[in-house]
Design a protein around this motif. Structure first.
Motif, PDB file in Angstrom:
ATOM      1  N   LEU A 286       0.815  -1.211   0.000  1.00 16.99           N
ATOM      2  CA  LEU A 286       0.000   0.000   0.000  1.00 16.99           C
ATOM      3  C   LEU A 286       0.850   1.263   0.000  1.00 16.99           C
ATOM      4  O   LEU A 286       0.424   2.304  -0.517  1.00 16.99           O
ATOM      5  N   GLY A 287       2.039   1.176   0.604  1.00 18.02           N
ATOM      6  CA  GLY A 287       2.922   2.334   0.682  1.00 18.02           C
ATOM      7  C   GLY A 287       2.592   3.210   1.881  1.00 18.02           C
ATOM      8  O   GLY A 287       1.422   3.441   2.201  1.00 18.02           O
ATOM      9  N   ASP A 288       3.632   3.693   2.539  1.00 16.88           N
ATOM     10  CA  ASP A 288       3.423   4.530   3.726  1.00 16.88           C
ATOM     11  C   ASP A 288       2.733   5.846   3.383  1.00 16.88           C
ATOM     12  O   ASP A 288       1.955   6.383   4.183  1.00 16.88           O
ATOM     13  N   ASP A 289       2.984   6.387   2.190  1.00 21.70           N
ATOM     14  CA  ASP A 289       2.343   7.652   1.813  1.00 21.70           C
ATOM     15  C   ASP A 289       0.830   7.512   1.807  1.00 21.70           C
ATOM     16  O   ASP A 289       0.105   8.401   2.279  1.00 21.70           O
ATOM     17  N   TYR A 290       0.357   6.398   1.259  1.00 19.99           N
ATOM     18  CA  TYR A 290      -1.084   6.179   1.246  1.00 19.99           C
ATOM     19  C   TYR A 290      -1.621   6.019   2.668  1.00 19.99           C
ATOM     20  O   TYR A 290      -2.634   6.636   3.034  1.00 19.99           O
ATOM     21  N   LEU A 291      -0.947   5.205   3.474  1.00 21.84           N
ATOM     22  CA  LEU A 291      -1.419   4.964   4.838  1.00 21.84           C
ATOM     23  C   LEU A 291      -1.457   6.254   5.652  1.00 21.84           C
ATOM     24  O   LEU A 291      -2.345   6.450   6.492  1.00 21.84           O
ATOM     25  N   GLN A 292      -0.519   7.128   5.418  1.00 20.04           N
ATOM     26  CA  GLN A 292      -0.486   8.388   6.162  1.00 20.04           C
ATOM     27  C   GLN A 292      -1.662   9.293   5.839  1.00 20.04           C
ATOM     28  O   GLN A 292      -2.055  10.134   6.646  1.00 20.04           O
ATOM     29  N   ASN A 293      -2.244   9.113   4.652  1.00 19.75           N
ATOM     30  CA  ASN A 293      -3.322   9.999   4.211  1.00 19.75           C
ATOM     31  C   ASN A 293      -4.714   9.397   4.351  1.00 19.75           C
ATOM     32  O   ASN A 293      -5.696  10.012   3.940  1.00 19.75           O
ATOM     33  N   ILE A 294      -4.810   8.203   4.931  1.00 28.77           N
ATOM     34  CA  ILE A 294      -6.124   7.605   5.155  1.00 28.77           C
ATOM     35  C   ILE A 294      -6.952   8.509   6.065  1.00 28.77           C
ATOM     36  O   ILE A 294      -6.483   8.958   7.111  1.00 28.77           O
ATOM     37  N   ASN A 295      -8.184   8.778   5.656  1.00 29.78           N
ATOM     38  CA  ASN A 295      -9.055   9.592   6.511  1.00 29.78           C
ATOM     39  C   ASN A 295     -10.266   8.822   7.022  1.00 29.78           C
ATOM     40  O   ASN A 295     -11.052   9.352   7.802  1.00 29.78           O
ATOM     41  N   ARG A 296     -10.395   7.560   6.588  1.00 28.39           N
ATOM     42  CA  ARG A 296     -11.554   6.769   6.996  1.00 28.39           C
ATOM     43  C   ARG A 296     -11.303   5.319   6.630  1.00 28.39           C
ATOM     44  O   ARG A 296     -10.692   5.022   5.605  1.00 28.39           O
ATOM     45  N   ILE A 297     -11.782   4.410   7.475  1.00 31.03           N
ATOM     46  CA  ILE A 297     -11.667   2.979   7.222  1.00 31.03           C
ATOM     47  C   ILE A 297     -13.054   2.358   7.298  1.00 31.03           C
ATOM     48  O   ILE A 297     -13.815   2.624   8.233  1.00 31.03           O
ATOM     49  N   ILE A 298     -13.371   1.539   6.305  1.00 28.60           N
ATOM     50  CA  ILE A 298     -14.618   0.775   6.324  1.00 28.60           C
ATOM     51  C   ILE A 298     -14.248  -0.704   6.436  1.00 28.60           C
ATOM     52  O   ILE A 298     -13.479  -1.217   5.624  1.00 28.60           O
ATOM     53  N   VAL A 299     -14.780  -1.365   7.439  1.00 28.80           N
ATOM     54  CA  VAL A 299     -14.541  -2.794   7.636  1.00 28.80           C
ATOM     55  C   VAL A 299     -15.749  -3.561   7.111  1.00 28.80           C
ATOM     56  O   VAL A 299     -16.889  -3.295   7.507  1.00 28.80           O
ATOM     57  N   LEU A 300     -15.483  -4.493   6.212  1.00 29.85           N
ATOM     58  CA  LEU A 300     -16.531  -5.324   5.617  1.00 29.85           C
ATOM     59  C   LEU A 300     -16.437  -6.735   6.178  1.00 29.85           C
ATOM     60  O   LEU A 300     -15.376  -7.362   6.123  1.00 29.85           O
ATOM     61  N   ALA A 301     -17.539  -7.246   6.701  1.00 31.33           N
ATOM     62  CA  ALA A 301     -17.524  -8.588   7.283  1.00 31.33           C
ATOM     63  C   ALA A 301     -18.952  -9.021   7.572  1.00 31.33           C
ATOM     64  O   ALA A 301     -19.884  -8.222   7.504  1.00 31.33           O
ATOM     65  N   CYS A 302     -19.114 -10.300   7.912  1.00 35.75           N
ATOM     66  CA  CYS A 302     -20.411 -10.867   8.283  1.00 35.75           C
ATOM     67  C   CYS A 302     -20.244 -11.712   9.543  1.00 35.75           C
ATOM     68  O   CYS A 302     -19.179 -12.287   9.779  1.00 35.75           O
ATOM     69  N   GLY A 303     -21.302 -11.806  10.338  1.00 39.08           N
ATOM     70  CA  GLY A 303     -21.318 -12.709  11.481  1.00 39.08           C
ATOM     71  C   GLY A 303     -20.196 -12.454  12.462  1.00 39.08           C
ATOM     72  O   GLY A 303     -19.911 -11.315  12.844  1.00 39.08           O
ATOM     73  N   THR A 304     -19.530 -13.537  12.868  1.00 36.03           N
ATOM     74  CA  THR A 304     -18.440 -13.443  13.836  1.00 36.03           C
ATOM     75  C   THR A 304     -17.360 -12.487  13.365  1.00 36.03           C
ATOM     76  O   THR A 304     -16.806 -11.717  14.159  1.00 36.03           O
ATOM     77  N   ALA A 305     -17.040 -12.509  12.079  1.00 35.42           N
ATOM     78  CA  ALA A 305     -16.005 -11.612  11.557  1.00 35.42           C
ATOM     79  C   ALA A 305     -16.393 -10.153  11.747  1.00 35.42           C
ATOM     80  O   ALA A 305     -15.531  -9.296  12.003  1.00 35.42           O
ATOM     81  N   ALA A 306     -17.690  -9.841  11.635  1.00 37.67           N
ATOM     82  CA  ALA A 306     -18.140  -8.469  11.854  1.00 37.67           C
ATOM     83  C   ALA A 306     -17.941  -8.059  13.311  1.00 37.67           C
ATOM     84  O   ALA A 306     -17.573  -6.912  13.602  1.00 37.67           O
ATOM     85  N   TYR A 307     -18.166  -8.996  14.234  1.00 40.61           N
ATOM     86  CA  TYR A 307     -17.932  -8.674  15.646  1.00 40.61           C
ATOM     87  C   TYR A 307     -16.442  -8.497  15.919  1.00 40.61           C
ATOM     88  O   TYR A 307     -16.042  -7.637  16.711  1.00 40.61           O
ATOM     89  N   ALA A 308     -15.601  -9.281  15.251  1.00 41.86           N
ATOM     90  CA  ALA A 308     -14.160  -9.071  15.358  1.00 41.86           C
ATOM     91  C   ALA A 308     -13.804  -7.673  14.868  1.00 41.86           C
ATOM     92  O   ALA A 308     -12.962  -6.979  15.457  1.00 41.86           O
ATOM     93  N   GLY A 309     -14.448  -7.242  13.776  1.00 41.10           N
ATOM     94  CA  GLY A 309     -14.221  -5.897  13.273  1.00 41.10           C
ATOM     95  C   GLY A 309     -14.633  -4.836  14.263  1.00 41.10           C
ATOM     96  O   GLY A 309     -13.947  -3.812  14.416  1.00 41.10           O
ATOM     97  N   GLN A 310     -15.745  -5.069  14.962  1.00 32.64           N
ATOM     98  CA  GLN A 310     -16.185  -4.091  15.963  1.00 32.64           C
ATOM     99  C   GLN A 310     -15.189  -3.984  17.105  1.00 32.64           C
ATOM    100  O   GLN A 310     -14.919  -2.894  17.612  1.00 32.64           O
ATOM    101  N   VAL A 311     -14.629  -5.127  17.517  1.00 32.77           N
ATOM    102  CA  VAL A 311     -13.599  -5.091  18.561  1.00 32.77           C
ATOM    103  C   VAL A 311     -12.372  -4.339  18.046  1.00 32.77           C
ATOM    104  O   VAL A 311     -11.796  -3.495  18.732  1.00 32.77           O
ATOM    105  N   GLY A 312     -11.966  -4.656  16.807  1.00 29.03           N
ATOM    106  CA  GLY A 312     -10.797  -4.018  16.242  1.00 29.03           C
ATOM    107  C   GLY A 312     -10.948  -2.524  16.065  1.00 29.03           C
ATOM    108  O   GLY A 312      -9.964  -1.775  16.102  1.00 29.03           O
ATOM    109  N   ARG A 313     -12.178  -2.064  15.862  1.00 27.50           N
ATOM    110  CA  ARG A 313     -12.405  -0.632  15.672  1.00 27.50           C
ATOM    111  C   ARG A 313     -11.883   0.186  16.852  1.00 27.50           C
ATOM    112  O   ARG A 313     -11.292   1.256  16.662  1.00 27.50           O
ATOM    113  N   TYR A 314     -12.096  -0.325  18.053  1.00 27.12           N
ATOM    114  CA  TYR A 314     -11.628   0.415  19.230  1.00 27.12           C
ATOM    115  C   TYR A 314     -10.117   0.621  19.181  1.00 27.12           C
ATOM    116  O   TYR A 314      -9.602   1.691  19.511  1.00 27.12           O
ATOM    117  N   ALA A 315      -9.391  -0.412  18.765  1.00 26.73           N
ATOM    118  CA  ALA A 315      -7.930  -0.318  18.705  1.00 26.73           C
ATOM    119  C   ALA A 315      -7.483   0.626  17.595  1.00 26.73           C
ATOM    120  O   ALA A 315      -6.573   1.447  17.786  1.00 26.73           O
TER     121      ALA A 315
END
Length: 614
Positions: A286-315
């Motif tokens: 992805l390159g550090d330049d891109y990562l430095q300019n991220i202004n929003r993240i969308i996590v896509l998942a279903c079921g248990t994976a979606a709950y893992a995403g919700q936990v990860g959001r806090y971090a």
């Protein structure tokens, strides 16, 4: 969500097929069947509704003929109920073609109308394809040509495997939005919906790309697109040992996989810490330049994976200071999301083949977004289609109810958060190193939590007649409460709900009646004193209304003792790591309650491990 396996070679074809189906049964267990082209160039079929053991019993009573070409299938019913007639494989009208299918043919009714005079033996969309292929083969005289012509007429999602009496030693296969891999042997070759189909026989594999046709013989493999153009392939080595997909003396795969969580955490972290800081090499794409300019993240998942995403959001929000939204994959592509070039999409899928998530990732790419996959399965479709992939290395997960995959997904997201925080320069070095210290200590703490099984077993057996269980959590404990409830729904078939503890007085407290079991995830009084006191107040509120409180607390917390009926202790951890310890007693509880009710822990009704149809 079916399991498919194909084999051409000199070994006992029936043994290869049955062994493959045994490793694929988690993909569907409504029925199973095999078809073999025998030495007299006739197709012999055995199939039976129910689990694979029913087919094994049939083969004992009615052995199948042997040959060097065969296909096998274990089904999760979509078109047509789980009956013997609807089980795969299906044959053409004249019995010259055998075919199996994973997916849904959306235009099957239209195609069926073309087949005037055909007498169908099943209610499936798959038999329509078998009959079409048989008629096309009669006209063209060439299996590959006929197969290519038919495949281009199909709408929907599919992996198809077929062979014909006129061309022994050859299987043709196609994939469109459904997984397919090739296993490479010496004088033999394999096909499967994933590497589990053939890992007992070979570790060499090729992932078949989208909209491709594969043709295997004992000595050759050819991959082309639907128009016949050669497609470049890349061989990879299957990383896991076949023994990892065996129970290893445990009563169930789920029990084994809960116990493997310390190793899953360690393997996910391994190789991603350098000089005390997290560095994920896979994100270099992805390159550090891109990562430095991220202004929003969308996590896509279903079921248990979606709950893992919700936990990860806090971090991610705490350590990288980027806003995060959790989107159910099947909802994301049916609306008009507001995104720009600095929106990063992270998908989470244990199998890497979840159809809802794959289609959502494809939609994100159409929007011009960068995508990162969190996945546990090597060379799966979603990570291959993503700009970068973070593999969790949790090892094969066979039980339908996810446990160690959830744990590894959360850890992977935490690693991502620390990496992103470092690249963006928003995370203090001291905070980063403290989090790394916690991560490195996590496997031992998870092991201590795993050892709560005996206490949970006794509790679950006391509650075998329970018809409803509620789960309460605050902050990062809220998505863990949701996951705890999902585990109980999946394998114990009882009503279970997870709630944010602060929502109690906004409606859910009306559910509290005398004897109502409520699991409460209690934050640490050391690191979260305000939240701790609020949760203790919540416990008092529900206890006064007759609830039976099962509190999950950190070692040393005595404040809840006067108000809880049962106390389950887990090791001390910082707030963002508490969920990885709190979830384990709830996993054990779901398993033990299901066992006490006499249910199948690994293969719950109506569910399959990999949701490969939308």
């Amino acid at each position: 969500m079916c399991g498919i396996v194909g084999y051409v070679g000199p070994n006992s074809t029936s043994e290869v097929l049955i062994a493959g189906l045994a490793r694929l049964e988690y993909r569907g267990y409504d029925s199973a069947g095999i078809a073999i082209l025998d030495s007299e160039h006739e197709i012999d079929v055995r199939k039976r509704s129910g689990k694979l053991k029913e087919l094994r019993e049939l083969l004992k009573d009615s052995p199948i003929k042997q040959g060097n070409t065969g296909i096998g299938h274990t089904r999760w019913a979509t078109h047509g109920g789980p009956t013997d007639e609807n089980a795969h494989p299906h044959l053409s009208e004249d019995g010259s073609v055998a075919l199996i299918h994973n997916g849904i043919i959306e235009n099957f009714a239209e195609l069926r109308e073309e087949l005037a005079g055909a007498e169908f033996k099943s209610d499936t969309d798959t038999e329509v394809v078998a009959v079409l292929l048989g008629r096309e083969l009669a006209q063209t005289g060439d299996l590959e040509t006929a197969f290519r012509n038919i495949v281009k007429r199909l709408h929907g999602t599919f992996t198809l495997l077929a062979f014909a009496t006129a061309e022994p030693g050859k299987i043709v296969a196609a994939r469109h939005h459904s997984p397919l891999v090739i296993g490479l042997g010496e004088g033999e070759n394999f096909l499967g919906s994933d590497v589990a189909a053939f890992v007992e026989y070979t570790r060499r594999a090729i992932a078949v790309e989208e909209d491709s046709i594969a043709v295997i013989t004992p000595d050759s493999v050819q991959v082309t697109d639907f128009d016949g153009n050669t497609v470049a392939t890349e061989e990879f080595a299957v990383a896991w040992d076949p023994a990892a997909a065996d129970k290893g003396g445990w009563p169930s795969f789920m029990a084994k996989e809960i116990s493997e969580q310390p190793e899953a955490v360690a393997n996910t972290v391994r190789g991603r810490i350098k000089d005390g800081l997290v560095e994920i090499p896979e994100l270099a794409a992805l390159g550090d330049d891109y990562l430095q300019n991220i202004n929003r993240i969308i996590v896509l998942a279903c079921g248990t994976a979606a709950y893992a995403g919700q936990v990860g959001r806090y971090a991610i929000e705490k350590w990288a200071r980027v806003p995060v939204e959790i989107e159910l994959s099947h909802e994301f592509r049916y609306r008009d999301p507001i995104v720009d070039e600095n929106t990063l999409v992270i998908s989470i899928s244990q199998s890497g083949e979840t159809m809802d998530t794959f289609l959502a990732v494809s939609y994100a790419k159409e929007l011009g977004l960068k995508t990162v996959s969190v996945c546990n399965t090597q060379a799966a479709t979603i990570p291959r289609e993503s700009d970068a992939a973070i593999y969790t290395h949790a090892g094969p997960e066979v039980a339908v109810a996810s446990t160690k995959a959830f744990m590894a997904q959360v850890v992977a997201l935490q690693l991502f958060a620390l990496h992103l925080g470092r690249v963006r320069g928003v995370l203090a070095d001291s905070d980063h190193r403290r989090a790394v210290t916690q991560l490195e200590a996590l496997p031992d703490k998870v092991q201590q939590a795993v050892e709560s099984q005996e206490q949970i077993q006794q509790l679950a057996h006391w509650m075998a007649d329970t018809r409803s269980v509620l789960f309460l959590g605050r902050h990062v404990g809220f998505p863990v409460a949701l996951e705890g409830a999902l585990k109980l729904k999946e394998i114990a078939y009882i009503h279970a709900e997870g709630f944010a503890a602060g929502e109690l007085k906004h409606g859910p407290i009306a559910l509290i009646d005398h004897g109502q079991p409520v699991f409460v995830l209690v934050p640490s009084p050391r690191t979260s004193p305000t939240m701790h006191s609020k949760v203790v107040s919540n416990i008092q509120e529900i206890r006064s209304r007759g609830a039976r409180v099962i509190a999950i607390v950190e070692t040393g917390d005595t404040a809840v003792l006067p108000y809880a009926d049962e106390v389950i202790r887990v090791p001390l951890a910082d707030p963002l790591f508490e969920p990885l310890l709190h979830i384990i007693p709830m996993q054990w509880f779901a398993l033990e309650l299901s066992t006490a009710k006499g249910l199948d822990v690994d293969q719950p009704r109506n569910l399959a491990k990999s949701v490969t149809v939308e």
